[in-house]
Design a protein around this motif. Structure first.
Motif, mmCIF file in Angstrom:
data_model
loop_
_atom_site.group_PDB
_atom_site.id
_atom_site.type_symbol
_atom_site.label_atom_id
_atom_site.label_comp_id
_atom_site.label_asym_id
_atom_site.label_seq_id
_atom_site.Cartn_x
_atom_site.Cartn_y
_atom_site.Cartn_z
ATOM 1 N N HIS A 6 0.825 -1.197 0.000
ATOM 2 C CA HIS A 6 0.000 0.000 0.000
ATOM 3 C C HIS A 6 0.865 1.255 0.000
ATOM 4 O O HIS A 6 2.065 1.201 0.285
ATOM 5 N N ALA A 7 0.226 2.381 -0.312
ATOM 6 C CA ALA A 7 0.935 3.662 -0.322
ATOM 7 C C ALA A 7 -0.082 4.786 -0.272
ATOM 8 O O ALA A 7 -1.260 4.608 -0.607
ATOM 9 N N ARG A 8 0.412 5.946 0.168
ATOM 10 C CA ARG A 8 -0.410 7.156 0.166
ATOM 11 C C ARG A 8 -0.044 7.955 -1.084
ATOM 12 O O ARG A 8 1.131 8.209 -1.334
ATOM 13 N N ILE A 9 -1.053 8.345 -1.839
ATOM 14 C CA ILE A 9 -0.835 9.014 -3.125
ATOM 15 C C ILE A 9 -1.339 10.461 -3.035
ATOM 16 O O ILE A 9 -2.510 10.696 -2.717
ATOM 17 N N PRO A 10 -0.476 11.432 -3.301
ATOM 18 C CA PRO A 10 -0.890 12.837 -3.260
ATOM 19 C C PRO A 10 -2.036 13.118 -4.246
ATOM 20 O O PRO A 10 -2.080 12.545 -5.334
ATOM 21 N N SER A 11 -2.937 13.964 -3.816
ATOM 22 C CA SER A 11 -4.088 14.436 -4.611
ATOM 23 C C SER A 11 -5.081 13.325 -4.991
ATOM 24 O O SER A 11 -5.966 13.539 -5.810
ATOM 25 N N LEU A 12 -4.920 12.139 -4.385
ATOM 26 C CA LEU A 12 -5.905 11.076 -4.615
ATOM 27 C C LEU A 12 -7.180 11.427 -3.844
ATOM 28 O O LEU A 12 -7.124 11.766 -2.668
ATOM 29 N N ARG A 13 -8.322 11.346 -4.513
ATOM 30 C CA ARG A 13 -9.577 11.780 -3.897
ATOM 31 C C ARG A 13 -10.155 10.754 -2.934
ATOM 32 O O ARG A 13 -10.682 11.087 -1.883
ATOM 33 N N LYS A 14 -10.095 9.494 -3.313
ATOM 34 C CA LYS A 14 -10.618 8.444 -2.438
ATOM 35 C C LYS A 14 -9.787 7.180 -2.628
ATOM 36 O O LYS A 14 -9.101 7.018 -3.643
ATOM 37 N N PRO A 15 -9.838 6.249 -1.676
ATOM 38 C CA PRO A 15 -9.032 5.028 -1.765
ATOM 39 C C PRO A 15 -9.375 4.183 -2.994
ATOM 40 O O PRO A 15 -10.475 4.270 -3.548
ATOM 41 N N LEU A 16 -8.405 3.388 -3.384
ATOM 42 C CA LEU A 16 -8.567 2.478 -4.522
ATOM 43 C C LEU A 16 -7.910 1.152 -4.161
ATOM 44 O O LEU A 16 -6.801 1.115 -3.640
ATOM 45 N N ILE A 17 -8.602 0.043 -4.459
ATOM 46 C CA ILE A 17 -8.097 -1.295 -4.151
ATOM 47 C C ILE A 17 -8.034 -2.125 -5.431
ATOM 48 O O ILE A 17 -8.998 -2.151 -6.210
ATOM 49 N N VAL A 18 -6.910 -2.790 -5.633
ATOM 50 C CA VAL A 18 -6.736 -3.701 -6.769
ATOM 51 C C VAL A 18 -6.295 -5.052 -6.218
ATOM 52 O O VAL A 18 -5.418 -5.115 -5.344
ATOM 53 N N PHE A 19 -6.905 -6.121 -6.717
ATOM 54 C CA PHE A 19 -6.564 -7.471 -6.242
ATOM 55 C C PHE A 19 -5.989 -8.315 -7.378
ATOM 56 O O PHE A 19 -6.475 -8.261 -8.509
#
Length: 585
Positions: A491-504
């Protein structure tokens, strides 16, 4: 003359009876400690409570009171017999400090030195000041020597200051927080707390154990202690990493060779610190930090060392804690409440003050402060040392043990309360059918992460695959996210990302990810969260880990190959987890 020779022979050699009694002692104590410890673990309670209780049951408190003949047979009043078990028990605490050192990720703590250092320093300074002041009001009857009140106050302040990192680490693991950024920050702060706390403690202990107070000698002790610590945390770490890397490159037997080397390192450092004039415990602690900093030391090897220490050595030490005194005769409710409340409050307030000096979100501040409250094993270790050096009375010793147990027992429920207070988050809000890769192309960790990042970039117009990959791999290299049973949660924190995103993504053949259980990783969840938002990452990661901890879920995903089938399984699993959360609330 013949009597003298006979006595010398008795002193030099163990009798068959000594060996027999020793085997009976270890069999009874270790067996009961493990059985009761597993029961306590199922009840979400620290095993050290069970181990101490075994000592209380079989010691002078109960068995010695109600069946003295049986107690005297198993634990005879014989100096040789007592020394045999005490030696094994002290090996337990030495290797406990070695294992705690292994858990201290000094490199990561150093990278987090801004926030982690603020929290750690206030969590040392504030509790020290509070407890030091409070200890001057303890009546003289609780001191073995009222003339040594100052050194007594310093010892007690350290007892009530150092947090029990293993207890907090276990609680974070049980709550599925150990791999989050929050868990990483907590462990970094506790690592710094341990290093500073044990350094202060060993220097104070070195002063106290000097037969003759010599200012020059004390200065030499301080200089040598700091010098050796700096060497171990800088050059020493590089040397140890080079040696362990050499073992790996030469394909020497794993984990046998690294395990032997780390034990020898602990013995060598323990001997050096003892020679300096401070306790050998600090040497074992430094040895653990040096070995723990090696990237060549696999998670599987770390797990083997941890299991060895906690399965055999640690239970015998904490059982011995319960054997030392009569808990009924020396129980003082006023002292127990005083040590417990002052210690818990001081550690909580110190961490709370530190976390409020940072820019950490309000949602995480309570959790971080609570994680610093247990005294646990460290409180008990220091208390036993104080008793051995005749610095505290048996009543004070019993109060310290109760305080350590109480702070450990309440940690889990208290932390759980702080997590439940957070806003509710559903994994399905940030996860969709389009973000599932039923069969990953690669078998290399970095390439798998790149493949997942490539899929995520399709949903993020302002972020390229390379930007996302660099953020994720940087976080992964600081602290690996592989879990047991083939699960990984990069996982990581992404600048200017509006909401979380999950990929499996599912790997059919498995990926080597340096997991604690040594298994190949097959189920990988990439979790991207906004830079400034903290709640979602903790909730999402905890929910994923809880859902994937069920073997039925893993088996169903493993046997499915179609995208729709896999999506249905994951959708039902996460929905069920959400319903369970609501029912608990």
């Amino acid at each position: 003359m013949g009597f003298k020779i006979e006595m010398e022979i008795k002193m030099r050699y163990l009798s068959e009876q000594n060996i027999f009694i020793f085997l009976i002692q270890v069999f009874c104590l270790l067996g009961l400690a493990r059985v009761l410890g597993e029961l306590f673990r199922r009840w979400k309670q620290p095993p050290l409570t069970a181990e101490i209780l075994v000592g209380v049951f079989l010691g002078p408190t109960l068995l010695g009171r109600f069946a003295p003949s049986v107690h005297n047979y198993i634990f005879p009043n014989d100096i040789v017999q007592q020394s045999m078990f005490d030696t094994v028990a002290w090996l337990g605490v030495l290797f406990l400090l070695l294992e705690i050192g292994l858990e201290v990720d000094f490199s990561s703590a150093w990278k987090q030195r801004g926030d982690a250092l603020k929290i750690a320093l206030t969590d040392i300074i504030v509790p020290m000041a509070v407890c030091l002041t409070a200890c001057f009001f303890i009546p003289a009857r609780y001191l073995t020597n009222p003339d040594q009140r100052i050194i007594f106050a310093f010892f007690m302040a350290i007892v009530m200051t150092i947090s029990a990192m293993p207890t907090s680490a276990r609680a974070l693991y049980d709550l599925r927080l150990s791999k989050t950024d929050l868990g990483f920050l907590i462990m970094s702060a506790l690592s710094v707390n341990d290093i500073i706390g044990w350094l202060i403690f060993t220097i104070i202990l070195g002063f106290f154990t000097q037969v003759k107070v010599d200012v020059l000698n004390l200065i030499v002790i301080v200089i040598c202690t700091f010098g050796f610590s700096i060497f171990c945390l800088s050059i020493g770490r590089k040397i140890v990493d080079a040696v362990i890397s050499l073992f790996k490159a030469r394909k020497m037997p794993q984990p046998g060779v690294p395990l032997t080397f780390i034990c020898l390192l602990g013995l060598a450092c323990g001997a050096i610190t003892h020679k300096i004039g401070i306790h050998a415990l600090f040497g074992f602690f430094l040895a653990g930090i040096m070995a723990g900093g090696s990237k060549a030391l696999s998670e599987e090897t770390r797990s083997v060392i941890s299991q060895m220490v906690y399965a055999v050595f640690v239970p015998l030490f904490f059982v011995n804690v319960g054997l030392k005194v009569d808990f009924l005769n020396n129980f003082n409710i006023v002292l127990v409440l005083f040590i417990s409340l002052i210690g818990i409050f001081a550690r909580f307030f110190g961490a709370w003050l530190g976390v409020n000096l940072t820019k950490i979100s309000r949602a995480n501040r309570l959790t971080i402060a609570i994680a610093h409250t247990p005294g646990g094993s460290m409180e008990i270790v220091i208390g036993l040392l104080a008793l051995e050096y005749n610095l505290i009375t048996e009543q004070m010793y019993v109060a310290i043990i109760f305080a350590g147990v109480i702070s450990s027992v309440i940690l889990g429920p208290w932390l759980n309360y702080s997590i439940r207070k957070r806003r509710e988050v559903s994994v399905l809000e940030f996860f969709s059918r389009e973000n599932i890769l039923p069969s990953l192309k690669y078998e290399d960790r970095d390439r798998v992460i790149m493949e997942l990042c490539e899929r995520s970039s399709k949903h993020l117009e302002t972020h390229s695959t390379d930007d996302i990959f660099l953020a994720v791999i940087k976080r992964e290299n600081i602290m690996g996210t592989a879990l047991e049973e083939g699960i990984a949660v990069p996982h990581a924190r992404i600048p200017s990302l509006r909401k979380p995103l999950i990929v499996f993504g599912k790997s059919v053949s498995g990926v080597y990810w340096n997991s604690p259980d040594g298994k190949l990783t097959r189920f990988i969840f990439l979790i991207l969260t906004p830079q400034e938002e903290d709640d979602s990452q903790v909730q999402i990661l905890a929910s994923i880990v809880k859902s994937m901890s069920e073997s039925e879920t893993r088996d169903a995903i493993s046997s499915s190959s179609e995208l729709n089938e896999m999506w249905n399984i994951l959708q039902k699993t996460f929905a069920a987890t959400q319903i369970t959360k609501k029912k608990k609330k």
